[in-house]
Design an enzyme around this catalytic site. Structure first.
Site, PDB file in Angstrom:
ATOM      1  N   ASP A  98       0.856  -1.189   0.000  1.00 15.97           N
ATOM      2  CA  ASP A  98       0.000   0.000   0.000  1.00 15.97           C
ATOM      3  C   ASP A  98       0.886   1.231   0.000  1.00 15.97           C
ATOM      4  O   ASP A  98       1.119   1.879   1.020  1.00 15.97           O
ATOM      5  CB  ASP A  98      -0.920  -0.015   1.224  1.00 15.97           C
ATOM      6  CG  ASP A  98      -2.058   0.978   1.092  1.00 15.97           C
ATOM      7  OD1 ASP A  98      -2.120   1.690   0.067  1.00 15.97           O
ATOM      8  OD2 ASP A  98      -2.896   1.038   2.011  1.00 15.97           O
ATOM      9  N   ALA A  99       1.410   1.557  -1.200  1.00 18.32           N
ATOM     10  CA  ALA A  99       2.386   2.630  -1.356  1.00 18.32           C
ATOM     11  C   ALA A  99       1.780   3.892  -1.956  1.00 18.32           C
ATOM     12  O   ALA A  99       2.327   4.978  -1.809  1.00 18.32           O
ATOM     13  CB  ALA A  99       3.549   2.162  -2.240  1.00 18.32           C
ATOM     14  N   LYS A 100       0.672   3.754  -2.688  1.00 23.85           N
ATOM     15  CA  LYS A 100      -0.032   4.882  -3.317  1.00 23.85           C
ATOM     16  C   LYS A 100       0.920   5.770  -4.124  1.00 23.85           C
ATOM     17  O   LYS A 100       0.890   6.995  -4.030  1.00 23.85           O
ATOM     18  CB  LYS A 100      -0.773   5.706  -2.280  1.00 23.85           C
ATOM     19  CG  LYS A 100      -1.851   4.922  -1.526  1.00 23.85           C
ATOM     20  CD  LYS A 100      -2.595   5.793  -0.545  1.00 23.85           C
ATOM     21  CE  LYS A 100      -3.680   5.022   0.187  1.00 23.85           C
ATOM     22  NZ  LYS A 100      -3.148   4.007   1.130  1.00 23.85           N
ATOM     23  N   ARG A 101       1.751   5.161  -4.943  1.00 26.36           N
ATOM     24  CA  ARG A 101       2.723   5.910  -5.728  1.00 26.36           C
ATOM     25  C   ARG A 101       2.070   6.504  -6.981  1.00 26.36           C
ATOM     26  O   ARG A 101       1.152   5.935  -7.550  1.00 26.36           O
ATOM     27  CB  ARG A 101       3.889   5.010  -6.146  1.00 26.36           C
ATOM     28  CG  ARG A 101       4.728   4.482  -4.987  1.00 26.36           C
ATOM     29  CD  ARG A 101       5.348   5.632  -4.193  1.00 26.36           C
ATOM     30  NE  ARG A 101       6.368   5.176  -3.263  1.00 26.36           N
ATOM     31  CZ  ARG A 101       6.248   5.157  -1.961  1.00 26.36           C
ATOM     32  NH1 ARG A 101       5.142   5.565  -1.395  1.00 26.36           N
ATOM     33  NH2 ARG A 101       7.244   4.735  -1.192  1.00 26.36           N
TER      34      ARG A 101
END
Length: 293
Positions: A98-101
């Site tokens: 869950d990095a939301k890059r």
């Protein structure tokens, strides 16, 4: 290559059939670390993460480590995350980073390389992405995910109230690829993922590997914005289960006919039961029962 046969979507669909649709977050918040009697440092995060893996790795459909809570401890925190991802892969436990890059050009390609490339220490089975620099900006990640058999989850509708300012905004000009003029940004994201065959083979057997993140309590927004989530070929990651108040009824209300695509994500309601393995496993099993799968 990630473990197992086929694309991420194919592997995920099989796991959803055999284990149900529960995604368990691995969120080593400082308060939870204290409650578990762990130090708020990289070592504490690693112990926390591996405990969750041991306790629910064979119960949950997939695990979702929150990258920021490891990053806050610098390189040692990222090393703890790498250990978690490696151990999960060795045990054939699916993971979503869950990095939301989200960025453009070579920077987006570098993010993709970190989270989706074969051989990267940070490679997970899937990663969350932020589309708000334009959906086309995600192309490096989409292409690499297709090449390596991994998946992506694109943020669409989140549960935080401030998100509506952007996610519900009207698009003034006609969006690219022929999407209807006046569609909201969230609608445009859903439309492109559902209909752009360039991203993956729509005729492939099983679930697609490009999914959306839609909050489990976003039912009113889904209806107001006219999102046709049932047309999506990939999974829907739905945060908000448990401590945030959503359950089976909210999933049905929000997703309707698309409920079969939903991965229900719970974190605090399960993690609060730790560090005892049996209590963690029981909390995950209770969440599964409450979801009806």
């Amino acid at each position: 290559m990630p473990h197992g046969n086929g694309t991420f979507g194919v592997r995920l669909a099989e796991r959803m059939r055999s284990r149900g649709k529960l995604c368990v977050g691995i969120d080593p918040h400082p308060a939870l670390l204290r409650e578990w009697g762990l130090t708020d440092d990289a070592a504490g995060c690693e112990r926390f993460a591996l405990t969750v893996l041991d306790a629910v790795g064979e119960t949950a459909c997939i695990l979702k480590p929150q990258v920021a809570l490891f990053e806050r401890h610098g390189s040692a925190g990222l090393a703890a995350l790498e250990r978690l991802l490696a151990d999960a892969a060795d045990r054939e436990v699916l993971t979503i980073a869950d990095a939301k890059r989200g960025d453009i050009g070579s920077t987006m390609a570098a993010y993709a390389d970190a989270w989706l490339r074969d051989g990267s220490a940070l490679a997970a089975d899937a990663v969350t992405l932020n589309p708000y620099l334009g959906f086309e900006s995600l192309r490096p990640a989409l292409n690499l995910a297709a090449e390596t058999g991994r998946g992506v989850f694109v943020l669409a509708l989140t549960s935080n109230p401030e998100g509506a300012d952007i996610q519900h905004a009207q698009v003034r000009d006609r969006p690219a690829d022929g999407a209807p003029g006046g569609a909201t940004i969230g609608h445009a994201v859903a439309w492109i993922i559902a209909d752009a065959a360039a991203w993956e083979n729509r005729d492939a057997v099983g679930l697609g590997s490009v999914g959306l993140v839609v909050g489990a309590t976003a039912g009113a927004a889904v209806r107001t914005l006219g999102l046709e989530l049932g047309k999506l070929n990939g999974p829907i990651l739905a945060p908000g289960i448990g401590a945030q108040g959503a359950g089976r009824a909210e999933i049905i209300d929000t997703f309707g006919g698309a409920s079969a695509l939903v991965l229900a994500s719970a974190s605090r309601s399960i993690l609060a039961a730790g560090p005892d393995h049996g209590r963690l496993r029981a909390a995950a099993e209770l969440a599964l029962a409450e979801l009806g799968n």
